[in-house]
Design a protein around this motif. Structure first.
Motif, PDB file in Angstrom:
ATOM      1  N   GLU A   1       0.862  -1.182   0.000  1.00 38.81           N
ATOM      2  CA  GLU A   1       0.000   0.000   0.000  1.00 38.81           C
ATOM      3  C   GLU A   1       0.897   1.230   0.000  1.00 38.81           C
ATOM      4  N   GLU A   2       0.802   2.026  -1.034  1.00 40.30           N
ATOM      5  CA  GLU A   2       1.628   3.223  -1.133  1.00 40.30           C
ATOM      6  C   GLU A   2       0.773   4.466  -0.895  1.00 40.30           C
ATOM      7  N   GLN A   3       1.317   5.361  -0.086  1.00 43.14           N
ATOM      8  CA  GLN A   3       0.650   6.623   0.192  1.00 43.14           C
ATOM      9  C   GLN A   3       1.528   7.765  -0.287  1.00 43.14           C
ATOM     10  N   GLU A   4       0.901   8.855  -0.625  1.00 40.01           N
ATOM     11  CA  GLU A   4       1.635  10.032  -1.065  1.00 40.01           C
ATOM     12  C   GLU A   4       2.587  10.500   0.045  1.00 40.01           C
ATOM     13  N   PRO A   5       3.733  11.057  -0.321  1.00 35.25           N
ATOM     14  CA  PRO A   5       4.687  11.517   0.688  1.00 35.25           C
ATOM     15  C   PRO A   5       4.080  12.480   1.708  1.00 35.25           C
ATOM     16  N   ALA A   6       3.137  13.311   1.279  1.00 29.19           N
ATOM     17  CA  ALA A   6       2.531  14.292   2.190  1.00 29.19           C
ATOM     18  C   ALA A   6       1.727  13.631   3.310  1.00 29.19           C
ATOM     19  N   HIS A   7       1.430  12.331   3.182  1.00 29.88           N
ATOM     20  CA  HIS A   7       0.673  11.617   4.207  1.00 29.88           C
ATOM     21  C   HIS A   7       1.574  11.017   5.282  1.00 29.88           C
ATOM     22  N   TRP A   8       2.879  11.240   5.174  1.00 33.49           N
ATOM     23  CA  TRP A   8       3.846  10.640   6.089  1.00 33.49           C
ATOM     24  C   TRP A   8       4.643  11.725   6.802  1.00 33.49           C
ATOM     25  N   SER A   9       5.163  11.372   7.949  1.00 31.98           N
ATOM     26  CA  SER A   9       6.059  12.258   8.676  1.00 31.98           C
ATOM     27  C   SER A   9       7.055  11.396   9.430  1.00 31.98           C
ATOM     28  N   LEU A  10       8.306  11.790   9.410  1.00 32.19           N
ATOM     29  CA  LEU A  10       9.347  11.131  10.183  1.00 32.19           C
ATOM     30  C   LEU A  10      10.083  12.214  10.955  1.00 32.19           C
ATOM     31  N   GLY A  11       9.965  12.168  12.247  1.00 29.64           N
ATOM     32  CA  GLY A  11      10.611  13.185  13.072  1.00 29.64           C
ATOM     33  C   GLY A  11      10.061  14.579  12.809  1.00 29.64           C
TER      34      GLY A  11
END
Length: 85
Positions: A49-59
């Motif tokens: 399942e791939e999500q757009e980068p804007a849906h993720w956060s790291l730190g």
């Protein structure tokens, strides 16, 4: 019947990497849950399942397609990773 979902940022994996990941996760489930029985393979579901980068956060940082391409190389329209510049 196992169902495995792998969540990742769109643009991290190219087509060959996805194929390898699907095969190896399936192999592992056959080995562990299916106790090595090759007939168990037909019962294994694996999904990426791939999500757009804007849906993720790291730190607290949200990756952009440009950041991902700079780290891993862009993925072309054919699904193959383009070499990093």
């Amino acid at each position: 019947m196992p169902y495995v979902t792998i969540s990742t940022v769109r643009g991290i994996l190219d087509a060959a990497q996805k194929k390898t990941l699907l095969e190896r996760v399936t192999d592992l489930l056959v080995e562990v849950e299916g106790q090595g029985n090759p007939d168990f393979r037909r019962n294994v579901w694996v999904r990426i399942e791939e999500q757009e980068p804007a849906h993720w956060s790291l730190g607290g940082m949200q990756p952009t397609p440009e950041i991902i391409a700079g780290m891993f190389g862009a993925i072309g329209a054919d699904g193959v990773r383009v070499a990093r510049p």
